[in-house]
Design an enzyme around this catalytic site. Structure first.
Site, PDB file in Angstrom:
ATOM      1  N   ASN A   1       0.861  -1.176   0.000  1.00 32.75           N
ATOM      2  CA  ASN A   1       0.000   0.000   0.000  1.00 32.75           C
ATOM      3  C   ASN A   1       0.901   1.230   0.000  1.00 32.75           C
ATOM      4  O   ASN A   1       1.458   1.593   1.028  1.00 32.75           O
ATOM      5  CB  ASN A   1      -0.899  -0.018   1.251  1.00 32.75           C
ATOM      6  CG  ASN A   1      -1.792   1.208   1.324  1.00 32.75           C
ATOM      7  OD1 ASN A   1      -1.817   2.031   0.411  1.00 32.75           O
ATOM      8  ND2 ASN A   1      -2.524   1.343   2.423  1.00 32.75           N
TER       9      ASN A   1
ATOM     10  N   LYS B   1       0.036   4.187  -0.356  1.00 35.74           N
ATOM     11  CA  LYS B   1      -0.694   5.337   0.198  1.00 35.74           C
ATOM     12  C   LYS B   1      -0.491   6.549  -0.714  1.00 35.74           C
ATOM     13  O   LYS B   1      -0.547   6.409  -1.936  1.00 35.74           O
ATOM     14  CB  LYS B   1      -0.256   5.590   1.651  1.00 35.74           C
ATOM     15  CG  LYS B   1      -0.403   4.320   2.505  1.00 35.74           C
ATOM     16  CD  LYS B   1      -0.267   4.547   3.988  1.00 35.74           C
ATOM     17  CE  LYS B   1      -0.455   3.221   4.717  1.00 35.74           C
ATOM     18  NZ  LYS B   1      -0.429   3.344   6.158  1.00 35.74           N
TER      19      LYS B   1
ATOM     20  N   HIS C   1      -9.855   1.181   4.535  1.00 36.36           N
ATOM     21  CA  HIS C   1      -8.612   1.387   5.279  1.00 36.36           C
ATOM     22  C   HIS C   1      -8.878   2.379   6.415  1.00 36.36           C
ATOM     23  O   HIS C   1      -9.645   3.329   6.258  1.00 36.36           O
ATOM     24  CB  HIS C   1      -7.520   1.915   4.338  1.00 36.36           C
ATOM     25  CG  HIS C   1      -6.168   1.870   4.968  1.00 36.36           C
ATOM     26  ND1 HIS C   1      -5.757   2.792   5.900  1.00 36.36           N
ATOM     27  CD2 HIS C   1      -5.151   0.978   4.833  1.00 36.36           C
ATOM     28  CE1 HIS C   1      -4.532   2.472   6.311  1.00 36.36           C
ATOM     29  NE2 HIS C   1      -4.142   1.379   5.671  1.00 36.36           N
TER      30      HIS C   1
ATOM     31  N   GLU D   1      -7.294   4.768   7.533  1.00 33.87           N
ATOM     32  CA  GLU D   1      -7.035   6.186   7.232  1.00 33.87           C
ATOM     33  C   GLU D   1      -8.222   6.795   6.502  1.00 33.87           C
ATOM     34  O   GLU D   1      -8.529   7.978   6.699  1.00 33.87           O
ATOM     35  CB  GLU D   1      -5.737   6.307   6.415  1.00 33.87           C
ATOM     36  CG  GLU D   1      -4.528   6.033   7.310  1.00 33.87           C
ATOM     37  CD  GLU D   1      -3.332   5.416   6.616  1.00 33.87           C
ATOM     38  OE1 GLU D   1      -3.281   5.395   5.369  1.00 33.87           O
ATOM     39  OE2 GLU D   1      -2.426   4.941   7.335  1.00 33.87           O
TER      40      GLU D   1
ATOM     41  N   GLU E   1      -5.807  -5.132  10.446  1.00 34.76           N
ATOM     42  CA  GLU E   1      -4.829  -4.070  10.685  1.00 34.76           C
ATOM     43  C   GLU E   1      -5.194  -3.335  11.973  1.00 34.76           C
ATOM     44  O   GLU E   1      -6.013  -2.399  11.947  1.00 34.76           O
ATOM     45  CB  GLU E   1      -4.852  -3.047   9.537  1.00 34.76           C
ATOM     46  CG  GLU E   1      -4.236  -3.516   8.257  1.00 34.76           C
ATOM     47  CD  GLU E   1      -3.686  -2.344   7.429  1.00 34.76           C
ATOM     48  OE1 GLU E   1      -2.512  -2.410   7.046  1.00 34.76           O
ATOM     49  OE2 GLU E   1      -4.408  -1.370   7.195  1.00 34.76           O
TER      50      GLU E   1
ATOM     51  N   GLY F   1       2.083   2.178  11.145  1.00 38.10           N
ATOM     52  CA  GLY F   1       3.121   3.210  11.147  1.00 38.10           C
ATOM     53  C   GLY F   1       3.722   3.474  12.508  1.00 38.10           C
ATOM     54  O   GLY F   1       4.405   4.475  12.708  1.00 38.10           O
TER      55      GLY F   1
ATOM     56  N   SER G   1       2.888  -2.040  10.565  1.00 39.38           N
ATOM     57  CA  SER G   1       4.323  -2.068  10.917  1.00 39.38           C
ATOM     58  C   SER G   1       5.025  -3.360  10.499  1.00 39.38           C
ATOM     59  O   SER G   1       5.957  -3.803  11.165  1.00 39.38           O
ATOM     60  CB  SER G   1       4.532  -1.825  12.417  1.00 39.38           C
ATOM     61  OG  SER G   1       4.192  -0.500  12.753  1.00 39.38           O
TER      62      SER G   1
HETATM   63  P1  13P Z   1       2.689   0.460   7.844  1.00 37.46           P
HETATM   64  O1  13P Z   1       3.221  -0.829   7.262  1.00 37.46           O
HETATM   65  O2  13P Z   1       3.483   1.659   7.412  1.00 37.46           O
HETATM   66  O3  13P Z   1       2.474   0.361   9.312  1.00 37.46           O
HETATM   67  O4  13P Z   1       1.238   0.689   7.193  1.00 37.46           O
HETATM   68  C1  13P Z   1       0.319  -0.328   7.297  1.00 37.46           C
HETATM   69  C2  13P Z   1      -0.846   0.000   6.460  1.00 37.46           C
HETATM   70  O5  13P Z   1      -1.613   0.886   6.770  1.00 37.46           O
HETATM   71  C3  13P Z   1      -1.022  -0.782   5.229  1.00 37.46           C
HETATM   72  O6  13P Z   1      -2.292  -0.602   4.703  1.00 37.46           O
END
Ligand code: 13P
Length: 257
Positions: free
Chosen positions: A9, A11, A96, A98, A170, A176, A217
């Protein structure tokens, strides 16, 4: 299901040129190794068509980060599952955290998107997970069951006709953050997801058509631990998917696991 997935991802982290170069490097390096793992890259929307061109003919698969639930209409700024299909996407992230946090995406919207994507034969990657407060309040199970049930409610109004779907567990507090999560908690969540799916769509359908993966992470140190958790068949990766060196290390670890 058994087959493993490694899903990048990206992002909103890369420019158009960076996205194209990263895709190109992954194509070249993947051609040199043998792997049974399905590797999916999810670039940001404006780059999808260019990355589709770069990866055409390679083993890399294309995913989008979001879609709308209608295929056509007056929905300014949205992107339809039909357009994603035309662009060559075979996967799409849905719900997601976010998007839930910054764009107000609700469980009901996630459910409509999942159903619409399945209609286009695009595999939805349904993201579910609890916040730190929900975990601390002992509400993890309740949150996961609610998110998953509503994500699949619209899709399961029709009889299931053989489409694959992915559920990505997740935990929001892991995204993150570089924090640690116990394997037992990942395994317990995978079991809960399976149990919920069995109730929603029967064990036969869930076993055959649903893959459960972990995200949050994931890096080159912890990936093999996540992949050895019972019930987890892959990973959804943010930060560690942004350079070819890091991501190819993950591909190699997944291929050995
Ligand atoms: P990280 O791997 O940066 O923690 O992000 C995870 C994520 O949101 C994948 O969709």
């Amino acid at each position: 299901m058994g087959k493993k997935y490694l899903i990048a991802n990206w992002k909103m982290q890369l420019s158009i040129n960076e996205s194209r170069s990263l895709a190109q490097e992954l194509v070249e390096r993947l051609a040199l190794i043998k792997t049974d793992t399905s590797i999916v890259v999810c670039p940001s929307g404006p780059v999808l068509s260019q990355v589709a061109g770069v990866i055409r003919g390679s083993d890399l698969l294309l995913g989008a980060q979001n879609s709308f639930w209608e295929d056509r209409g007056a929905y300014t700024g949205e992107v339809s599952p039909a357009n994603l299909k035309e662009l060559g996407c075979s996967f799409c992230l849905v719900g997601h955290s976010e998007r839930r946090e910054y764009l107000g995406e609700t469980d009901e919207m996630v459910g409509r998107k999942v159903a619409a994507l399945l209609t286009q034969d695009i595999t939805p990657i349904i993201c579910i997970g609890e916040t730190e407060d929900e975990r601390d309040d002992g509400r993890r199970e309740e949150v996961l069951v609610q998110q998953l049930s509503l994500a699949l409610a619209d899709a399961f109004r029709q009889p299931h006709n053989g489409q694959h779907f992915i559920v990505a567990y997740e935990p929001i507090w892991m995204i993150g953050s570089g924090q640690m999560i116990e394997s037992e908690d990942v395994i317990a969540s995978a079991q809960l997801i399976r149990k919920t799916l069995n109730e929603l769509c029967t064990a036969a359908v869930a076993d055959k058509f649903c893959t459960v993966i972990y995200g949050g992470s994931v890096d080159t140190i912890n990936l093999s631990g996540f992949l050895s958790c019972s019930g987890i068949d892959g990973a959804l990766v943010g930060g560690t998917s942004l350079t070819a060196d890091n991501f190819m290390s993950l591909v190699e670890i997944a291929s050995r696991s």
